[in-house]
Design a protein around this motif. Sequence first.
Motif, PDB file in Angstrom:
ATOM      1  N   ARG A   4       2.580  24.860 -21.544  1.00  0.00           N
ATOM      2  CA  ARG A   4       1.875  24.033 -20.551  1.00  0.00           C
ATOM      3  C   ARG A   4       1.244  22.809 -21.220  1.00  0.00           C
ATOM      4  N   ALA A   6      -2.141  20.446 -20.505  1.00  0.00           N
ATOM      5  CA  ALA A   6      -3.379  20.635 -19.729  1.00  0.00           C
ATOM      6  C   ALA A   6      -4.336  19.452 -19.887  1.00  0.00           C
ATOM      7  N   PRO A   7      -4.006  18.329 -19.282  1.00  0.00           N
ATOM      8  CA  PRO A   7      -4.882  17.155 -19.421  1.00  0.00           C
ATOM      9  C   PRO A   7      -6.105  17.237 -18.500  1.00  0.00           C
ATOM     10  N   SER A   8      -7.116  16.474 -18.837  1.00  0.00           N
ATOM     11  CA  SER A   8      -8.282  16.337 -17.958  1.00  0.00           C
ATOM     12  C   SER A   8      -8.155  15.023 -17.206  1.00  0.00           C
ATOM     13  N   GLU A  40      -7.281  20.215 -16.193  1.00  0.00           N
ATOM     14  CA  GLU A  40      -8.552  20.789 -16.661  1.00  0.00           C
ATOM     15  C   GLU A  40      -9.666  19.900 -16.105  1.00  0.00           C
ATOM     16  N   TYR A 191     -14.624  25.041 -20.971  1.00  0.00           N
ATOM     17  CA  TYR A 191     -13.243  24.878 -21.429  1.00  0.00           C
ATOM     18  C   TYR A 191     -12.712  26.191 -22.015  1.00  0.00           C
ATOM     19  N   VAL A 195      -9.600  28.129 -20.182  1.00  0.00           N
ATOM     20  CA  VAL A 195      -8.279  28.005 -20.803  1.00  0.00           C
ATOM     21  C   VAL A 195      -7.695  29.392 -21.103  1.00  0.00           C
ATOM     22  N   THR A 208       0.497  25.189 -27.001  1.00  0.00           N
ATOM     23  CA  THR A 208       0.614  24.062 -27.926  1.00  0.00           C
ATOM     24  C   THR A 208      -0.568  23.143 -27.658  1.00  0.00           C
ATOM     25  N   ARG A 209      -1.199  22.691 -28.709  1.00  0.00           N
ATOM     26  CA  ARG A 209      -2.349  21.786 -28.562  1.00  0.00           C
ATOM     27  C   ARG A 209      -2.599  21.089 -29.896  1.00  0.00           C
ATOM     28  N   LEU A 213      -8.125  21.295 -32.230  1.00  0.00           N
ATOM     29  CA  LEU A 213      -8.620  22.446 -31.467  1.00  0.00           C
ATOM     30  C   LEU A 213      -8.392  23.776 -32.185  1.00  0.00           C
TER      31      LEU A 213
HETATM   32  N1  GLU Z   1      -7.663  19.571 -21.942  1.00  0.00           N
HETATM   33  C1  GLU Z   1      -7.447  19.916 -23.321  1.00  0.00           C
HETATM   34  C2  GLU Z   1      -6.979  18.706 -24.099  1.00  0.00           C
HETATM   35  O1  GLU Z   1      -6.318  17.865 -23.515  1.00  0.00           O
HETATM   36  C3  GLU Z   1      -6.426  21.015 -23.410  1.00  0.00           C
HETATM   37  C4  GLU Z   1      -6.400  21.623 -24.700  1.00  0.00           C
HETATM   38  C5  GLU Z   1      -5.633  22.930 -24.706  1.00  0.00           C
HETATM   39  O2  GLU Z   1      -4.428  22.868 -24.707  1.00  0.00           O
HETATM   40  O3  GLU Z   1      -6.259  23.957 -24.692  1.00  0.00           O
HETATM   41  O4  GLU Z   1      -7.271  18.563 -25.253  1.00  0.00           O
END
Ligand code: GLU
Length: 280
Positions: A4, A6-8, A40, A191, A195, A208-209, A213
């Motif tokens: 996935r 997952a942008p804010s 998010e 968050y 998540v 994946t990130r 993080l």
């Molecule tokens: N909203 C977070 C970001 O864009 C998502 C990070 C994640 O994948 O957990 O950094």
Amino acid sequence: MTTRFAPSPTGRLHLGHAYAALVAHDLARRAGGRFLLRFEDIDHTRVRPEFYQEIEDDLKWLGIEWDSTPVRQSERLPHYQRALDTLRERGALYPCFCTRRNINQEVARIANAPHGPEGTLYPGTCRSLSKLECEQRISAGDSHAWRLDARRATEITGALTFVDDRLGSHQVDPALLGDVVLARRDIATSYHLAVVVDDADQQVTHVTRGEDLLASTHAHRMLQALLDLPEPRYLHHELVCDPSGQRLATRTEALSLAVLRESGLSPAKIRTRLPLALET
Ligand code: GLU
């Protein structure tokens, strides 16, 4: 495989987001798996409604299509509440009445304030409050957050590990984020909690990130174990930096896809500007 992005919706996508989206998308598509889009958007103080559509437009322009209707975290608060209840029942949470100012004063007062990769950690002031005092303050309407009791959590879960496909196997270190906030005083989640709950509910197999993080993943593994959720695999990818070596930030609008698109850059060219040569 399910991945996935997952942008804010707090700004337009920049090259860093494009890279994160492409890593997740390409990984799933190469394996014939599912790729999901999740917004998010729990921080209503920062979300702006126009960005949901603009982010979708940016992704489509990049050639990224997602499976299923995008999930919005703002519509899933009851799920986070249930997870919070479970953590509370397991004794892994405590209410924290401290303001930012209280915390700074306490950190300045004590000699060995705990530190993590992102600076000082919560010094644990409210961890030792009695159950009775907590109940009285909560029923008196004292505003509070809920924090993970990282030491207690480790006693419950025992030693944990997670596997990163790029960086190898990691032993979970509960001290990296310490007693992290799981429900903010103004927003009934965070968050970290959202998540973990969403990745499990959406059956995400590969998270994946960005590698910024990595420390958060330690806390996420603890939450998965406490909530009896499956353990995904991880891929913490490199961050995209500007020519001066600074990582891109939404607030500077640095290298936003909208600006690059208007300047005539093609999606194919965008891929070549990213840290790894991603194959289609
Ligand atoms: N909203 C977070 C970001 O864009 C998502 C990070 C994640 O994948 O957990 O950094």
